[in-house]
Design an enzyme around this catalytic site. Structure first.
Site, short mmCIF file in Angstrom:
data_model
loop_
_atom_site.label_atom_id
_atom_site.label_comp_id
_atom_site.label_asym_id
_atom_site.label_seq_id
_atom_site.Cartn_x
_atom_site.Cartn_y
_atom_site.Cartn_z
N GLY A 17 -11.58 -16.33 -12.69
CA GLY A 17 -12.81 -16.64 -12.19
C GLY A 17 -13.32 -16.33 -10.63
O GLY A 17 -14.33 -16.08 -10.19
N ILE A 20 -13.07 -10.54 -6.31
CA ILE A 20 -12.44 -9.57 -5.38
C ILE A 20 -13.10 -8.42 -4.96
O ILE A 20 -13.51 -7.78 -5.90
CB ILE A 20 -10.86 -9.32 -6.07
N PRO A 21 -13.34 -8.11 -3.87
CA PRO A 21 -14.24 -7.21 -3.34
C PRO A 21 -13.48 -5.66 -3.88
O PRO A 21 -12.13 -5.70 -3.66
CB PRO A 21 -14.25 -6.91 -1.94
N GLY A 24 -10.43 -2.52 -0.46
CA GLY A 24 -9.60 -3.37 0.77
C GLY A 24 -9.23 -2.21 1.69
O GLY A 24 -9.10 -1.09 1.30
N LEU A 25 -8.74 -2.74 2.80
CA LEU A 25 -8.08 -1.82 3.76
C LEU A 25 -6.48 -2.00 3.40
O LEU A 25 -5.88 -3.11 3.27
CB LEU A 25 -8.24 -2.23 5.07
N GLY A 26 -5.81 -0.78 3.18
CA GLY A 26 -4.51 -0.69 2.97
C GLY A 26 -3.68 -0.99 4.30
O GLY A 26 -4.30 -0.76 5.38
N ASP A 54 -5.21 -5.60 2.03
CA ASP A 54 -3.81 -5.54 1.24
C ASP A 54 -2.45 -5.45 2.19
O ASP A 54 -2.30 -4.28 2.59
CB ASP A 54 -3.87 -4.08 0.66
N TYR A 59 5.71 -4.16 4.69
CA TYR A 59 5.06 -3.25 5.73
C TYR A 59 5.38 -3.66 7.15
O TYR A 59 4.95 -2.86 7.98
CB TYR A 59 3.44 -3.39 5.46
N LYS A 88 2.94 -9.53 -0.64
CA LYS A 88 3.47 -9.25 -1.85
C LYS A 88 5.14 -9.66 -1.34
O LYS A 88 5.54 -9.74 -0.43
CB LYS A 88 3.71 -7.82 -2.14
N HIS A 119 6.01 -6.99 -5.62
CA HIS A 119 5.95 -5.89 -5.13
C HIS A 119 6.25 -4.66 -6.07
O HIS A 119 5.78 -3.66 -6.70
CB HIS A 119 6.53 -5.52 -3.96
N1 LIG Z 1 1.91 -1.79 -4.54
C1 LIG Z 1 2.63 -0.86 -3.89
O1 LIG Z 1 3.64 -0.47 -4.29
C2 LIG Z 1 1.69 0.23 -2.82
C3 LIG Z 1 2.61 1.70 -2.59
C4 LIG Z 1 1.64 2.42 -1.76
C5 LIG Z 1 0.87 1.98 -1.34
N2 LIG Z 1 0.33 0.74 -1.31
C6 LIG Z 1 -0.94 0.13 -0.73
O2 LIG Z 1 -1.95 0.89 -0.71
C7 LIG Z 1 -2.54 1.52 0.48
C8 LIG Z 1 -3.14 2.95 0.37
O3 LIG Z 1 -2.12 3.68 0.17
P1 LIG Z 1 -1.49 4.97 0.92
O4 LIG Z 1 -1.68 4.25 2.51
O5 LIG Z 1 -0.17 5.23 0.62
O6 LIG Z 1 -2.43 6.05 1.04
P2 LIG Z 1 -4.03 6.56 0.91
O7 LIG Z 1 -4.97 5.43 1.17
O8 LIG Z 1 -4.10 7.47 -0.35
O9 LIG Z 1 -4.15 7.78 2.32
C9 LIG Z 1 -4.12 7.23 3.51
C10 LIG Z 1 -4.25 8.18 4.39
O10 LIG Z 1 -5.42 9.03 4.28
C11 LIG Z 1 -6.22 9.31 5.37
N3 LIG Z 1 -7.65 8.93 5.22
C12 LIG Z 1 -8.08 7.74 4.88
N4 LIG Z 1 -9.49 7.75 4.67
C13 LIG Z 1 -9.84 9.16 5.17
C14 LIG Z 1 -11.17 9.69 5.09
N5 LIG Z 1 -12.30 9.28 4.91
N6 LIG Z 1 -11.00 11.08 5.48
C15 LIG Z 1 -9.93 11.80 5.77
N7 LIG Z 1 -8.53 11.04 5.51
C16 LIG Z 1 -8.65 9.92 5.47
C17 LIG Z 1 -5.47 8.35 6.35
O11 LIG Z 1 -5.71 9.06 7.68
P3 LIG Z 1 -5.15 8.47 9.06
O12 LIG Z 1 -3.84 8.42 8.90
O13 LIG Z 1 -5.64 9.41 9.93
O14 LIG Z 1 -5.99 7.01 9.00
C18 LIG Z 1 -4.14 8.08 5.98
O15 LIG Z 1 -3.30 9.13 6.44
C19 LIG Z 1 -1.34 1.22 1.33
O16 LIG Z 1 -1.68 1.23 2.69
C20 LIG Z 1 -0.71 -0.09 0.81
O17 LIG Z 1 -1.51 -1.15 1.48
C21 LIG Z 1 0.67 -0.19 -2.09
#
Ligand SMILES: NC(=O)c1ccc[n+]([C@@H]2O[C@H](COP(=O)([O-])OP(=O)(O)OC[C@H]3O[C@@H](n4cnc5c(N)ncnc54)[C@H](OP(=O)(O)O)[C@@H]3O)[C@@H](O)[C@H]2O)c1
Length: 333
Positions: A17, A20-21, A24-26, A54, A59, A88, A119
């Site tokens: 229930g 969640i938006p 989110g910001l990674g 997130d 991290y 996580k 994770h």
């Molecule tokens: N559960 C898991 O195992 C797992 C695994 C991987 C990731 N994650 C989570 O998912 C999040 C997102 O994944 P991610 O960090 O791998 O990759 P992503 O969000 O696909 O890519 C991030 C990259 O894209 C660039 N970017 C973002 N917005 C942009 C825009 N509007 N125009 C141009 N470039 C843009 C950023 O640039 P800048 O560097 O210039 O800011 C950054 O280098 C992570 O931060 C983490 O929180 C979870």
């Protein structure tokens, strides 16, 4: 600073229930950004209108993010209950979930988490920043009995009020089938890699059909991912002609097209950035304007099966390759 009214951001209602938006910001900055820079990005994002962050203990920046959260609370920008904070448990803490969660809460300076995830479904540790071919001799394949012991600790966090929702990450259909069969508290969602060149349609549909929501990570194709996660076969979503053509029609960055597609398809998206303009444009893309049905269909056809976060550092001795982590034949190895 340009801002966006957070009440315009859609949300998903989970099987508990809770709401969640959808964006989110990674906060995984790979090796490119310091914890302080990422904490500053969290503060900026909240000021702009994000209400979902997130996080993860691995991290290495929860302490700094905790300080940033204190600042936005003290400045009256947002109240704790208006935020959705995820963390996580890392692979080396599968037997110490409660302790690990308490550490994240202490670092983030919170008294509860909205969501806590396992994770990875492997208790396999690798040193931060290790090479892609590094192997830990203690690594083991998925063991369902062990995973359910970890899950029972996750359930105890909900029962103890430290966590509102629990979920999985990087879980496949065969693993989720067993988890759903044996859990007491059902996962609210699975966090998994999804971007236009890696849509995981079968897994995505399985989760949705079973009342498990989906967070898609690396939604832009993770252009800043660590070296160990790069191979010559990897493709670039943002350069795909279909994505580029839509971006040109709408006058937006191809990255924002990937995010619009994600949310319109039905998943929750968690793009990472530390740049104020990108953080703003990503949120704006979610609250303004839709892709056409033809565009959505065109994107559905650019699937390339291109997994970027292959997880090879979690392999055990004797494993053939990263494919062994992902149950490609429908069987758990
Ligand atoms: N559960 C898991 O195992 C797992 C695994 C991987 C990731 N994650 C989570 O998912 C999040 C997102 O994944 P991610 O960090 O791998 O990759 P992503 O969000 O696909 O890519 C991030 C990259 O894209 C660039 N970017 C973002 N917005 C942009 C825009 N509007 N125009 C141009 N470039 C843009 C950023 O640039 P800048 O560097 O210039 O800011 C950054 O280098 C992570 O931060 C983490 O929180 C979870």
């Amino acid at each position: 600073m340009q801002t966006i009214n957070p009440t315009l951001v859609p949300y998903k209602t989970l099987n508990t229930g809770d709401k969640i938006p959808v964006i989110g910001l990674g906060t995984f900055g790979s090796d490119n950004y310091t914890p302080e820079t990422i904490a500053q990005a969290v503060k900026t994002a909240i000021k702009i209108g994000y209400r979902h962050i997130d996080c993860a203990s691995v991290y290495g920046n929860e302490k700094e993010i905790g300080a940033a959260l204190q600042e936005v609370f003290a400045e009256g920008i947002v109240k704790r209950e208006e935020l959705w904070i995820t963390s996580k448990v890392w692979n080396d803490k599968h037997n110490e979930v409660v302790q690990s969660c308490k550490q994240s809460l202490a670092d983030l300076r919170l008294d509860y988490l909205d969501l806590y995830l396992v994770h990875w479904p492997f208790p396999n540790y690798h040193a931060p920043g290790c090479a892609g071919d590094a192997r830990n001799p203690d690594s083991v394949p998925y063991n369902h009995e062990s995973y359910m012991k970890t899950w029972a600790q996750m359930e105890s966090l909900v029962e103890g009020g430290l966590v509102r929702n629990i979920g999985t990450s990087n879980v496949t259909i065969p693993k989720m089938k067993l988890i759903l069969r044996d859990c007491k508290i059902k996962p609210v969602l699975n966090e998994m890699e999804i971007h236009p060149h890696f849509q995981q349609a079968e897994l995505y549909n399985y989760m949705k059909e079973n009342g498990v929501e989906v967070i898609g990570y690396s939604p832009i194709g993770s252009p800043g991912r660590p070296e160990r996660d790069r191979t010559p076969e990897d493709t670039v979503d943002m350069e795909d002609p279909v994505i580029v053509a839509i971006a040109e029609r709408l006058g937006i960055h191809p990255a924002v097209v990937c995010l619009k597609w994600a949310v319109q398809r039905g998943q929750i998206t968690i793009p990472f950035s530390v740049k104020t303009d990108k953080i703003y444009n990503n949120l704006k893309g979610i609250v303004e304007g839709e892709l056409t049905e033809t565009e959505m269909e065109a994107i559905s056809r650019i699937e390339k099966g291109c997994r970027l976060i292959k997880g090879q550092v979690f392999l055990w001795e004797g494993a053939k390759g990263w494919e062994d982590l992902w149950d490609l034949d429908g069987e758990i190895l």
